[in-house]
Design an enzyme around this catalytic site. Structure first.
Site, short mmCIF file in Angstrom:
data_model
loop_
_atom_site.label_atom_id
_atom_site.label_comp_id
_atom_site.label_asym_id
_atom_site.label_seq_id
_atom_site.Cartn_x
_atom_site.Cartn_y
_atom_site.Cartn_z
N HIS A 15 -4.54 2.20 -6.12
CA HIS A 15 -5.95 3.70 -6.93
C HIS A 15 -7.40 3.35 -7.17
CE1 HIS A 15 -2.88 6.77 -7.26
NE2 HIS A 15 -1.50 5.53 -7.83
N ASP A 116 -9.25 10.14 -10.62
CA ASP A 116 -8.14 10.22 -10.09
C ASP A 116 -6.84 11.00 -10.97
OD1 ASP A 116 -5.98 8.03 -8.89
OD2 ASP A 116 -5.19 9.38 -9.08
O1 LIG Z 1 1.12 -7.08 -0.02
C1 LIG Z 1 -0.11 -5.90 -0.03
C2 LIG Z 1 0.71 -4.98 -0.28
C3 LIG Z 1 -0.25 -3.85 -0.65
N1 LIG Z 1 -1.42 -4.38 -0.24
C4 LIG Z 1 -2.36 -3.36 -0.42
O2 LIG Z 1 -2.17 -2.14 -1.51
C5 LIG Z 1 -2.36 -0.41 -0.74
C6 LIG Z 1 -1.68 -0.55 -1.27
O3 LIG Z 1 -1.63 1.09 -1.61
P1 LIG Z 1 -0.74 2.23 -1.03
O4 LIG Z 1 -0.12 2.21 0.74
O5 LIG Z 1 -0.93 3.65 -0.49
O6 LIG Z 1 0.38 2.21 -1.31
P2 LIG Z 1 1.14 1.74 -3.21
O7 LIG Z 1 0.39 1.18 -3.76
O8 LIG Z 1 2.75 2.19 -3.16
O9 LIG Z 1 0.18 3.72 -3.80
C7 LIG Z 1 0.40 4.64 -4.48
O10 LIG Z 1 -0.32 5.42 -4.60
C8 LIG Z 1 -1.12 6.15 -3.32
C9 LIG Z 1 -1.99 7.40 -2.99
O11 LIG Z 1 -2.32 7.74 -4.06
C10 LIG Z 1 0.74 6.77 -2.51
O12 LIG Z 1 0.20 7.52 -1.60
C11 LIG Z 1 1.28 6.02 -2.94
O13 LIG Z 1 2.83 6.90 -2.40
C12 LIG Z 1 1.97 5.74 -4.21
O14 LIG Z 1 2.92 4.53 -4.16
C13 LIG Z 1 -3.01 -0.61 0.18
O15 LIG Z 1 -4.31 -1.22 0.31
C14 LIG Z 1 -2.86 -2.14 0.80
O16 LIG Z 1 -3.58 -2.55 1.37
C15 LIG Z 1 -1.96 -5.06 -0.42
O17 LIG Z 1 -2.92 -5.84 0.19
N2 LIG Z 1 -0.92 -6.34 0.22
#
Ligand SMILES: O=c1ccn([C@@H]2O[C@H](COP(=O)(O)OP(=O)(O)O[C@H]3O[C@H](CO)[C@@H](O)[C@H](O)[C@H]3O)[C@@H](O)[C@H]2O)c(=O)[nH]1
Length: 479
Positions: A15, A116
């Protein structure tokens, strides 16, 4: 005094990074503005975690007009699961938020605050003080259309979704036909705390000055149209919808080659590697990690896997977590890293040809922007809904079949990975996502739909008078 927009991201790096990118985008199109970002501190702790604070300092040094304001920590214990914890933390932080906003408004022309959607309870402050309030929706328009419709759906419901048969279709404006299984768990049971909180949040969003959505026309055309045509709020007024995506996060770590992933990828053939990563919170049991390892070995494909086990497995070594000899046997073909990798930079790398993802919306947009075809493995929140859009509607991902409890066998994973990387179906998906990549670029380019919406957003802020806290009649609500 500078015109200022306050951003209030939810708890969690996904987020925060998405909101920071929004701030950068606002500055690109409104260079005279300044951005202030409020940061929630985890309960019972004095600091945010190391990787987040590293990220914040790298943004502060590169973008001097983006400033961060830390909300002091509160003492309490979370009861909701990690992805919903903001819903408990943010209402308890309102008195701090109010003080910070009041102090920001003393030294700047406060034009608007962007929350948010999970921090909706801050509207107790912003609506009462009559500060123009917008929401930033970090998921897509599909979830937003379901979400804005939720109060209507709730009012008309005769039985709870949890009691539907698996064959009962769920028809909602702007969405393909859903089954009970695709519907977000949090909205299935009216007796659950998350249902009631989300219902309240949806009502609050309906009253806002506008909703900024991280999406673009080509990927969610039907949902965006339904929102703009007012179909999702048949019993009220839909706020202005600004689709300004894809806004893709650039993490601080993406410039460094943490864990050696990028140099390893440099030595792999073009588009040969399947990347497995499950967002900031995806965790697996030891049994499931074993099956993933078996599947990868069976697929005979090159892989880069970010392993994150259940919390209690944090101290267990990789050798103990994975099948005996797996790391040694696959060392020529695969790289396994623990917990976190520079996902953005990895997806940008030419050697990556496929992505097994939990369907978090940021991950989806990152894959689309790089034209990397996906295999869907949704875990929680709205990820199963996202799967429907990616697999059925847009055909930019292959579906992974899971058992009722979400467990995926090694055989299934291995077959899907092989199909994506080698079969005709995989090629079709790759071709389709490359077209989507082009549309994403066009949306953000000159005259593109996202730029048009960004300009409208900037214009709407100019129309608001600056909010001023200096009046003696503007008492603290949470003194
Ligand atoms: O090893 C990792 C894992 C993640 N990321 C980054 O972290 C972010 C992860 O975001 P996302 O893919 O949206 O997953 P979540 O962190 O699980 O996001 C939450 O928020 C999102 C946006 O609201 C929702 O779609 C999801 O369901 C919710 O779990 C991305 O930019 C990835 O590139 C990294 O850089 N390295």
């Amino acid at each position: 005094m500078k015109d200022t927009i306050v951003l209030y991201p939810a708890f969690g790096s996904g987020h925060l990074m998405s909101m920071v990118e929004l701030g950068k985008l606002i500055l690109t199109h409104n260079p005279s503005f300044s951005i202030k970002i409020l940061i929630l501190t985890p309960p019972n702790k004095n600091n945010i975690n190391d990787s987040t604070s590293q990220y914040i300092s790298s943004i502060s040094s590169k973008f001097p007009t983006i400033n961060f304001h830390y909300i002091p920590s509160i003492s309490f214990t979370f009861t909701l699961p990690p992805h919903l914890q903001t819903l408990e933390l943010s209402p308890r932080s309102n008195h701090h938020v109010e003080h910070i906003i009041q102090s920001i408004a003393k030294t700047s022309n406060l034009k608007a605050i962007i929350l948010d959607f999970l921090n909706y309870s801050a509207t107790q402050v912003t609506y009462n003080l009559e500060i123009p309030t917008y929401f930033y929706y970090t998921s897509g328009a599909s979830l937003l259309s379901l979400f804005l419709n939720f109060p209507t759906f709730h009012k008309n419901a005769t039985i709870a979704v949890k009691d539907y048969s698996i064959h009962t279709p769920i028809e909602l404006p702007g969405l393909p036909r859903l089954s009970k299984d695709d519907y977000p768990d949090e909205g299935k049971d009216p007796a659950s705390p998350s249902y009631q909180v989300l219902l309240q949040s949806a009502k609050t969003l309906r009253e806002s000055d506008g909703i900024i959505v991280n999406t673009f026309d080509a990927i969610e055309r039907k949902a965006i149209k339904a929102l703009r045509d007012g179909l999702c709020v048949p019993d009220g007024i839909t706020p202005s919808i600004f689709c300004i995506g894809p806004v893709v996060s650039v993490s601080a770590s993406s410039e460094k080659d943490e864990n050696g992933c990028l140099s390893w990828l440099d030595s792999q053939p073009s588009q040969s590697v399947v990347f497995l990563s499950f967002g900031s919170m995806g965790r697996f049991s030891k049994a499931q990690l074993h099956e993933i390892a078996i599947g990868l070995e069976k697929s005979e494909q090159r892989f880069l896997w970010v392993v994150r086990g259940d919390l209690e497995l944090d101290d267990v070594s990789l050798e103990e977590l994975l099948p005996e000899g797996f790391l040694e046997r696959t060392k020529e073909k695969g790289l396994v890293v623990r917990n976190w990798a520079s996902q953005g930079a990895i997806l940008r790398h030419d050697s990556v040809g496929g992505f097994v993802t939990h369907c978090g919306w940021n991950s989806v947009l990152e894959a689309v922007c790089e034209g990397v075809p996906m295999i869907t493995w949704p875990l929680y929140a709205e990820q199963k809904l996202n799967r429907v859009i990616l697999v059925q509607e847009k055909k930019i991902a292959l579906e992974l079949n899971e058992s009722k409890n979400g467990f995926v066998s090694g055989i299934e994973l291995g077959e899907r990975v092989k199909e994506l990387m080698e079969a005709e179906k995989g090629k079709e998906i790759r071709d389709t996502i490359l077209k989507m990549k082009k549309s994403a670029k066009e949306a953000r380019g000159g005259g593109g739909s996202s730029l048009v919406d960004l300009k409208m957003l900037g214009d709407s802020w100019q129309e608001h008078a600056s909010w001023n806290s200096l009046s003696p009649n503007s008492p603290f609500l949470f003194a």
